[in-house]
Design a protein around this motif. Sequence first.
Motif, mmCIF file in Angstrom:
data_model
loop_
_atom_site.group_PDB
_atom_site.id
_atom_site.type_symbol
_atom_site.label_atom_id
_atom_site.label_comp_id
_atom_site.label_asym_id
_atom_site.label_seq_id
_atom_site.Cartn_x
_atom_site.Cartn_y
_atom_site.Cartn_z
ATOM 1 N N GLN A 147 19.073 -22.661 93.472
ATOM 2 C CA GLN A 147 19.137 -21.935 94.729
ATOM 3 C C GLN A 147 18.512 -20.540 94.607
ATOM 4 N N TRP A 148 18.355 -20.057 93.405
ATOM 5 C CA TRP A 148 17.769 -18.729 93.197
ATOM 6 C C TRP A 148 16.264 -18.805 92.901
ATOM 7 N N ARG A 149 15.740 -19.997 92.664
ATOM 8 C CA ARG A 149 14.358 -20.133 92.219
ATOM 9 C C ARG A 149 13.398 -19.773 93.351
ATOM 10 N N ILE A 150 12.312 -19.023 92.994
ATOM 11 C CA ILE A 150 11.290 -18.529 93.934
ATOM 12 C C ILE A 150 11.963 -17.735 95.065
ATOM 13 N N LYS A 151 12.855 -16.838 94.662
ATOM 14 C CA LYS A 151 13.476 -15.900 95.591
ATOM 15 C C LYS A 151 13.454 -14.526 94.945
ATOM 16 N N SER A 152 13.480 -13.500 95.781
ATOM 17 C CA SER A 152 13.404 -12.131 95.262
ATOM 18 C C SER A 152 14.795 -11.516 95.201
ATOM 19 N N LEU A 153 14.943 -10.571 94.279
ATOM 20 C CA LEU A 153 16.231 -9.902 94.116
ATOM 21 C C LEU A 153 16.471 -8.855 95.194
ATOM 22 N N TYR A 154 15.380 -8.412 95.823
ATOM 23 C CA TYR A 154 15.509 -7.409 96.882
ATOM 24 C C TYR A 154 14.312 -7.568 97.826
ATOM 25 N N ALA A 155 14.356 -6.880 98.916
ATOM 26 C CA ALA A 155 13.274 -6.977 99.906
ATOM 27 C C ALA A 155 11.971 -6.423 99.319
ATOM 28 N N LEU A 156 10.882 -7.197 99.455
ATOM 29 C CA LEU A 156 9.608 -6.795 98.874
ATOM 30 C C LEU A 156 8.841 -5.884 99.840
ATOM 31 N N PRO A 157 8.183 -4.845 99.313
ATOM 32 C CA PRO A 157 7.386 -3.951 100.174
ATOM 33 C C PRO A 157 6.100 -4.643 100.641
ATOM 34 N N PRO A 158 5.483 -4.173 101.719
ATOM 35 C CA PRO A 158 4.250 -4.796 102.252
ATOM 36 C C PRO A 158 3.125 -4.928 101.240
ATOM 37 N N PRO A 159 2.832 -3.899 100.389
ATOM 38 C CA PRO A 159 1.729 -4.077 99.430
ATOM 39 C C PRO A 159 1.931 -5.279 98.511
ATOM 40 N N VAL A 160 3.174 -5.498 98.090
ATOM 41 C CA VAL A 160 3.444 -6.640 97.209
ATOM 42 C C VAL A 160 3.234 -7.944 97.960
ATOM 43 N N LEU A 161 3.689 -7.991 99.225
ATOM 44 C CA LEU A 161 3.489 -9.193 100.030
ATOM 45 C C LEU A 161 2.011 -9.473 100.229
#
Length: 610
Positions: A214-228
């Motif tokens: 359930q944690w796989r391919i998920k982020s630990l926190y909200a990603l900033p736009p440059p990373v997206l």
Amino acid sequence: MIKSNANIFEQKRYFVTVGFLLFVILLGCGYFFLRVFFLTSSDAGRMRLEMYKATLYSTIEQYNYLPFLLSQDRLIHNNVIFPNNDSLATLNVRLEKFNKELRTAALFILDPKGKAVASSNWQEEGSYVGQDYSFRPYYTQAMAGRLGKFYGIGSTTLRPGFFLSFRIEHQGRIAGVMVVKISLNDIESAWSEGPDNIYVSDEHGVIFLSVNPQWRIKSLYALPPPVLEKFVKTRQYNISAMEVVKHYPCFDFYAFRLFNLDKTQSCLFPRYYRQKLTIPEFNWEIASVSSMKNVYLVIGIAGAVILIAYLFLLMLFKYLRVRIRAQNLLEKNNEYLEREVSARTRALKGINQKLIQEMKERIEAERTLQHTRSELAESSKLAALGQMATELAHEQNQPLAAVHALTDNARKMLERHMYSEVDQNLRYIISVIERMTQNISEMKAFASRHRVPKGNANVVKALYNAVALLNHNLEKNRVERRINISSSSLMVGCDGLGLEQIFSNLIINAIDAMENQPLKRLDIAVREHGGQVIVAIKDSGPGVSPEVLGRIFEPFFTTKRRGMGLGLAIVSEIVTSSHGTISADNHPDGGTVFTLVWDEWREQDEPASS
């Protein structure tokens, strides 16, 4: 010294002070224990993470040189430099063979523009051949002369994997890029069999390896736009399906971060803790997530131990206070008691003198009483023996009468030449004489109280012998006989003469009891029940009163006009000596019933009885 200690222990303020100091000391010990526990847990967790890190690193490291080695393969090198349709087909077959032997996820070659010209999956649906991978970082890294390293979701197969790449050169120009894709699914499977909940995240906090799916391919926190934007450009992950792991950090404690998975859960008691370790070679982080249940259990045990120790020390201190108080009170009481004891000792000495004199007088009186009792017992014995001697002739009248009747019958049978019947009567006469001899022996045995019937005999046979012996007497008194026997052979631990004497005395006693009754009936029942032989002899007489029942087996006690009162006493003596029991009671239908009970004798009982 005792008084000074008493002053310390008896004052309440000292008790409160000592209790507070003990609490502070034990609290410090508890904190030290928990600190050692967390440090130890941190070191143990770090060691496990190092082991997981080494496993991951060694899995990837073993393929580090594979792109370079494949780029130096002569067949691959020549066909990349001089490409044509035949050479590309040869490359596909070559890569497919290497992929199977090396157990990699995929092997493929890019041209200088990033387009796949050959691949190990060239025959599969979703082949890499013809696909443009110039947007992938491992392509740009290899083109820049570095060993390309990149983890991401396959843009064609959508299967995650770790990519290694190295460029193929010829005479100073770049001819292509050799790419190796390896799968890390085996590592996840191996980790899932262990006790730890492990995950690996990249530099942006995206979890790409995890025991928890359930944690796989998920982020630990909200990603900033440059990373997206970077993910969109490199197609490293599918950002449309990427979510933030629902976890709510509480606080950091030593090397642990404590958090909850539910926003409603209180951070006062976090449910989980995390310990992480950096993998600088790939700019990754490997972490383990564990439940706080065991930690709370240890804290609870430590708290319980501290509380018990605190209460024990507090009670010990209180016990010392009570004991010192008791010592002081005891000293005062001892002084008072010494004075009282001295006064009472003087009084007791006078009382003791009087008691000694009274004891001497009582001892003398007991001696006189004992002498009188001895003389009285001797007189009673002599009187009983005299009565027994005077009644002995009367007790033998019945056997003699039976001898007389049998002799008279034998004489008449001789006149009629009935020799077999004469022989039978003579046998009965011999039996009666033996019984008379036995009765005299029983009288002597009763006087000395040591009659012990030995051996074993058949109850049924002895009963019939007794009835035959008294047959003349039964017919003379017109007694109806009803005999009910369940078996023809029931053995008990009493000899035959003893059994015949028991039954003869009980039958005679029944005849005497029915002397004045209009209906004279004798019921005899013999049965076996639960390993015991039970004999019941019932008459149709008037019965006996409760007073008589209580004394019916006493020697010289009788309610008849004749007899010495020894018959039932002898019966009771023989039954008791043969380990049996006898009881008398009034039957509900009238009359008296005597019940005899013995354990059934078996062959294996003979050694034990002997």
